[in-house]
Design an enzyme around this catalytic site. Structure first.
Site, PDB file in Angstrom:
ATOM      1  N   SER A  16       0.858  -1.186   0.000  1.00  0.00           N
ATOM      2  CA  SER A  16       0.000   0.000   0.000  1.00  0.00           C
ATOM      3  C   SER A  16       0.898   1.242   0.000  1.00  0.00           C
ATOM      4  O   SER A  16       2.120   1.127   0.010  1.00  0.00           O
ATOM      5  CB  SER A  16      -0.921  -0.028   1.219  1.00  0.00           C
ATOM      6  OG  SER A  16      -0.149  -0.070   2.386  1.00  0.00           O
ATOM      7  N   GLU A 151      -9.842  -9.304   1.334  1.00  0.00           N
ATOM      8  CA  GLU A 151     -10.925  -8.328   1.399  1.00  0.00           C
ATOM      9  C   GLU A 151     -11.285  -7.692   0.065  1.00  0.00           C
ATOM     10  O   GLU A 151     -12.427  -7.327  -0.164  1.00  0.00           O
ATOM     11  CB  GLU A 151     -10.518  -7.195   2.340  1.00  0.00           C
ATOM     12  CG  GLU A 151     -10.426  -7.631   3.775  1.00  0.00           C
ATOM     13  CD  GLU A 151     -10.020  -6.478   4.661  1.00  0.00           C
ATOM     14  OE1 GLU A 151      -9.122  -5.718   4.247  1.00  0.00           O
ATOM     15  OE2 GLU A 151     -10.602  -6.336   5.741  1.00  0.00           O
ATOM     16  N   LYS A 225      11.123  -6.158 -20.039  1.00  0.00           N
ATOM     17  CA  LYS A 225      10.950  -7.339 -19.194  1.00  0.00           C
ATOM     18  C   LYS A 225       9.537  -7.368 -18.596  1.00  0.00           C
ATOM     19  O   LYS A 225       8.860  -8.408 -18.605  1.00  0.00           O
ATOM     20  CB  LYS A 225      11.990  -7.288 -18.062  1.00  0.00           C
ATOM     21  CG  LYS A 225      12.220  -8.605 -17.396  1.00  0.00           C
ATOM     22  CD  LYS A 225      13.495  -8.519 -16.581  1.00  0.00           C
ATOM     23  CE  LYS A 225      13.612  -9.704 -15.658  1.00  0.00           C
ATOM     24  NZ  LYS A 225      14.739  -9.564 -14.749  1.00  0.00           N
ATOM     25  N   CYS A 385     -12.217  24.917  13.770  1.00  0.00           N
ATOM     26  CA  CYS A 385     -13.101  23.999  14.470  1.00  0.00           C
ATOM     27  C   CYS A 385     -12.724  23.901  15.952  1.00  0.00           C
ATOM     28  O   CYS A 385     -12.923  24.875  16.673  1.00  0.00           O
ATOM     29  CB  CYS A 385     -13.155  22.653  13.768  1.00  0.00           C
ATOM     30  SG  CYS A 385     -14.721  21.828  14.063  1.00  0.00           S
ATOM     31  N   LEU A 386     -12.117  22.794  16.423  1.00  0.00           N
ATOM     32  CA  LEU A 386     -11.723  22.764  17.827  1.00  0.00           C
ATOM     33  C   LEU A 386     -10.761  23.931  18.110  1.00  0.00           C
ATOM     34  O   LEU A 386     -10.764  24.490  19.205  1.00  0.00           O
ATOM     35  CB  LEU A 386     -11.047  21.429  18.181  1.00  0.00           C
ATOM     36  CG  LEU A 386     -10.685  21.259  19.647  1.00  0.00           C
ATOM     37  CD1 LEU A 386     -11.918  21.260  20.535  1.00  0.00           C
ATOM     38  CD2 LEU A 386      -9.897  19.976  19.880  1.00  0.00           C
ATOM     39  N   GLY A 387      -9.974  24.315  17.117  1.00  0.00           N
ATOM     40  CA  GLY A 387      -9.063  25.458  17.256  1.00  0.00           C
ATOM     41  C   GLY A 387      -9.829  26.737  17.551  1.00  0.00           C
ATOM     42  O   GLY A 387      -9.408  27.566  18.360  1.00  0.00           O
ATOM     43  N   HIS A 511     -14.526  23.949   8.344  1.00  0.00           N
ATOM     44  CA  HIS A 511     -13.204  23.516   7.854  1.00  0.00           C
ATOM     45  C   HIS A 511     -12.945  24.066   6.451  1.00  0.00           C
ATOM     46  O   HIS A 511     -13.288  23.402   5.465  1.00  0.00           O
ATOM     47  CB  HIS A 511     -13.143  21.989   7.794  1.00  0.00           C
ATOM     48  CG  HIS A 511     -13.131  21.330   9.133  1.00  0.00           C
ATOM     49  ND1 HIS A 511     -11.969  21.064   9.814  1.00  0.00           N
ATOM     50  CD2 HIS A 511     -14.135  20.892   9.918  1.00  0.00           C
ATOM     51  CE1 HIS A 511     -12.260  20.475  10.973  1.00  0.00           C
ATOM     52  NE2 HIS A 511     -13.568  20.367  11.056  1.00  0.00           N
ATOM     53  N   GLU A 513     -10.300  24.172   4.862  1.00  0.00           N
ATOM     54  CA  GLU A 513      -9.253  23.423   4.148  1.00  0.00           C
ATOM     55  C   GLU A 513      -9.817  22.433   3.133  1.00  0.00           C
ATOM     56  O   GLU A 513      -9.140  22.081   2.168  1.00  0.00           O
ATOM     57  CB  GLU A 513      -8.332  22.698   5.131  1.00  0.00           C
ATOM     58  CG  GLU A 513      -8.943  21.542   5.934  1.00  0.00           C
ATOM     59  CD  GLU A 513      -9.580  21.961   7.251  1.00  0.00           C
ATOM     60  OE1 GLU A 513     -10.005  23.137   7.365  1.00  0.00           O
ATOM     61  OE2 GLU A 513      -9.665  21.117   8.157  1.00  0.00           O
TER      62      GLU A 513
END
Ligand code: GLN
Length: 535
Positions: A16, A151, A225, A385-387, A511, A513
Site C-alpha cells: 500500500s 478483502e 521485461k 473547528c476545535l481550534g 473547515h 481546508e
C-alpha cells in the site's frame, strides 16, 4: 446525443502507499485539461460503514464533502486536482455494501434465494460504479487495498464482470505496482510487479496500463521485461517515480504522454492538454520567492496524513503568494508542561500559528497556551473547528476573566460553557454519524476581516463537529471585544470569530481546508500566509 461513460479502474499491487489516489487524481487532472468531465469513485475494502469513527492516526484524515459524507482522504485528492464535486455516492466501503445487501435480505427482497457474494455483493458493487459516476465523460474508480488481499476480492470480481458487459473500448484497467531498487545489486526488480499482475490475471483482470512506482526512472530493458512477463504492451508501461511534490504528478505523467495513451485506449477524441496551471505551481515549488514558518499545534501530529487537507491548504496559500511554507508540527500535549521560556522558544520564531480541529480533551490546554501566545504576541493566528472553540475559551478566560471557562465537551460543570451542545443537537445518540456535517451557509459581517478576505457577503463551508458557540454568552463575549463576523443566515450559529487590534486573527467553526485547491487557494489560507509573510 447520449454518449457512453468510459471507465478507468485503478488497482494497486505489492504494497500500500504507492500513491494510487494521487495517480488517479493526476490522471483526472490531465483528462480535465483535455476538456473531458471526470468523476471518481473510491472503494474501500474495510467493514466500517464509513471512516467517520476511525482514529485519524490509523487511516489519515476523514474528508468531508458538501453533502456531509465522511469519506476517505483520497476524495480530497480528487477534489484538489480536478473540479469534480464528490459526495456520499463517491466513496463506498465493503461494510456499506454488505449493510445494503443485508438490509435488502431482511426486507425480503431476495425471498426464497440464497444470498451470496456472487452475484449479490458483486451486483451491489457494480451499482456503486454507476451511481457514483453520473454526468461525466470518464469515471475513474479506485480500489483501495492491495491485489491479493482477501478483502478486495469481491471488488475485483465486480470489475471483471462489469468489463465483460461493456463495449471493448469503454473500460480499461490501470495497475499501480512497485519496482523497487535493490542497492546491493544496483538493480531495479520487476518480480514484485510480475507477481501482483499474476494475481490480478488469476482473477480474470488483465491490466491495460502499468504505472511503476519506484525511486528512479525505469530504463528500457526493465520496461521490456515487464511487458514480456506481465502481458502488457511496452508502450503501456509508465514510470511513477518519486517526485518532490504530489503537484508534479500531472506534468510528470504528461511528459510520458500517459493521458494520450489512456484516451487512445478508450477511443476518445480530445484536445491536447495545456498544463500551464500545473507548470506554474511546479515552478513556485522549485523557485519560491520567499518562505514562512508556520506552527501547526495539534494532537495528531505524529501522522501528518491526519491533517492532509489542512497541510495542503497551507501549501496552496503559499502558492498564492509564490512562497514556500515550512511547517512545524508541534504536539499540543508537550506545550502543556513547558516553561514560559520553552513556549516562547517554540513559538516565538513562527510567522503564523494554526490550531486545527480535533476531538477529546488531551492536549487542549496546550492548544489554549499556543493561542494565548499568538494573541498576546501579535502572531498571525488561524483557529479551525476545535481550534476556534479553544480560542474562544482562551479569550473568555484571559480577556473576560472567566477563569473556569471551558467547552462542555471537556468540563460539564463549568459556569461559563462558552462552547456547548445546542438543545437541537442533544437528541443525537451515539458517535457514528451524529455531527453537524457538510456544507452550511454563512453570512459575513460588513467591515470584518473575513468579509474583506472572501470579498462576498455569503459563503458556504463544510462542517464536522458536535459542539457550538453558546449563544447565551455571545453578548458578553462581544462586549469584551470578540467579533462574531460569520453567522448562519438564521442567526443561530456562530461560524467565525475574529479579533481586531491584531495583525491577523481568524477562527472558523467550519473547515475551510476541504475546499482549497493548488490552482485556486482558499482565500483564508492565501490571506493567512500573506499575513505571515508580512510579520
Ligand atoms: N470536538 C469538537 C466538536 O465536536 C471539534 C470537532 C472538530 O474540530 N472537528 O465540536
Amino acid at each position: 446525443m447520449v454518449r457512453s461513460i468510459k471507465y478507468i479502474f485503478v488497482t494497486g499491487g505489492v504494497i500500500s502507499s504507492l500513491g494510487k489516489g494521487i495517480s488517479a487524481a493526476a490522471i483526472g487532472a490531465l483528462l480535465e485539461l483535455r476538456g473531458l468531465r471526470v468523476s471518481f469513485v473510491k472503494l474501500d475494502p474495510y467493514i466500517n460503514v464509513d471512516p467517520g469513527t476511525m482514529n485519524p492516526l490509523q487511516h489519515g484524515e476523514v474528508y468531508v464533502t458538501d453533502d456531509g459524507a465522511e469519506t476517505d482522504m483520497d476524495l480530497g485528492h480528487y477534489e484538489r486536482f480536478t473540479h469534480t464535486k464528490t459526495g456520499q455516492a463517491n466513496n463506498c466501503t465493503a461494510g456499506r455494501i454488505y449493510h445494503r445487501v443485508i438490509t435488502k435480505e431482511r426486507r425480503g427482497d431476495y425471498l426464497g434465494g440464497t444470498v451470496q457474494v456472487i452475484p449479490h455483493i458483486t451486483d451491489e458493487i457494480q451499482q456503486v460504479f454507476l451511481d457514483g459516476t453520473r454526468d461525466c465523460d470518464v469515471a475513474i474508480v479506485e480500489v483501495g487495498g492491495t491485489v491479493g488481499d482477501i478483502e478486495s476480492l469481491p471488488f475485483l470480481e465486480a470489475i471483471r464482470q462489469f468489463r465483460v458487459q461493456k463495449p471493448r473500448n469503454d473500460v480499461i484497467n490501470i495497475h499501480v505496482a512497485l519496482v523497487p531498487y535493490i542497492k546491493t545489486a544496483d538493480e531495479l526488480k520487476t518480480k514484485p510487479t510480475q507477481h501482483s499482475v499474476a494475481a490480478l490475471r488469476q482473477i480474470g483482470i488483465q491490466p491495460d496500463i502499468l504505472l511503476c512506482r519506484g525511486e528512479r526512472e525505469m530504463p528500457g530493458d526493465i520496461r521490456r521485461k515487464l511487458a514480456l512477463f506481465c502481458n502488457v504492451r511496452e508502450d503501456c508501461i509508465f514510470g511513477a517515480r518519486d517526485v518532490e511534490s504530489i503537484y508534479m504528478m500531472p506534468t510528470y505523467f504528461r511528459s510520458q504522454s500517459l493521458d494520450a495513451k489512456i484516451t487512445e485506449l478508450l477511443n476518445i477524441w480530445s484536445r491536447e492538454p495545456d498544463t500551464e496551471p500545473w507548470d506554474r505551481i511546479v515552478n513556485i515549488i522549485r523557485h519560491p520567492d520567499s518562505r514562512v514558518d508556520i506552527a501547526l499545534v495539534g494532537k495528531y501530529v505524529k501522522l501528518r496524513e491526519s491533517y492532509k487537507s489542512l497541510i495542503e491548504a497551507l501549501n496552496h496559500g503559499g502558492f498564492a503568494n509564490a512562497c514556500r511554507v515550512d511547517l512545524h508540527c508541534i504536539d499540543s500535549e508537550e506545550l502543556e508542561t513547558m516553561s514560559d521560556e520553552g513556549v516562547a522558544g517554540c513559538l516565538g520564531k513562527m510567522d503564523g500559528i494554526l490550531v486545527p480541529g480535533g476531538f477529546g480533551v488531551r492536549g487542549t490546554e496546550g492548544k489554549i497556551r499556543a493561542i494565548r501566545y499568538a494573541r498576546e504576541h501579535s502572531i498571525p493566528f488561524f483557529g479551525i473547528c476545535l481550534g476556534m472553540q479553544m480560542a474562544l475559551v482562551e479569550f473568555a478566560r484571559h480577556v473576560c476573566g472567566w477563569s473556569d471557562a471551558c467547552s462542555s465537551e471537556f468540563d460539564e460543570a463549568s459556569a461559563h460553557p462558552v462552547i456547548h451542545r445546542m438543545a437541537s443537537q442533544e437528541n443525537l445518540q451515539g458517535k457514528g454519524g451524529t455531527m453537524r456535517l457538510g456544507a452550511y451557509l454563512c453570512d459575513l459581517a460588513e467591515g470584518s476581516l473575513a468579509r474583506k478576505i472572501y470579498n462576498k457577503p455569503r459563503i458556504s463551508e463544510r462542517h464536522r463537529h458536535r459542539y457550538e458557540v453558546n449563544n447565551a454568552l455571545r453578548p458578553a463575549l462581544a462586549e469584551a471585544g470578540a467579533i462574531f463576523s460569520g453567522i448562519s443566515p438564521d442567526g443561530s450559529h456562530v461560524e467565525i470569530f475574529e479579533l481586531s487590534q491584531h495583525p491577523w486573527y481568524i477562527c472558523t467553526q467550519f473547515h475551510p481546508e476541504y475546499q482549497s485547491k493548488p490552482t485556486d487557494a482558499h482565500p483564508l489560507f492565501a490571506s493567512f500566509i500573506a499575513a505571515a509573510l508580512r510579520k
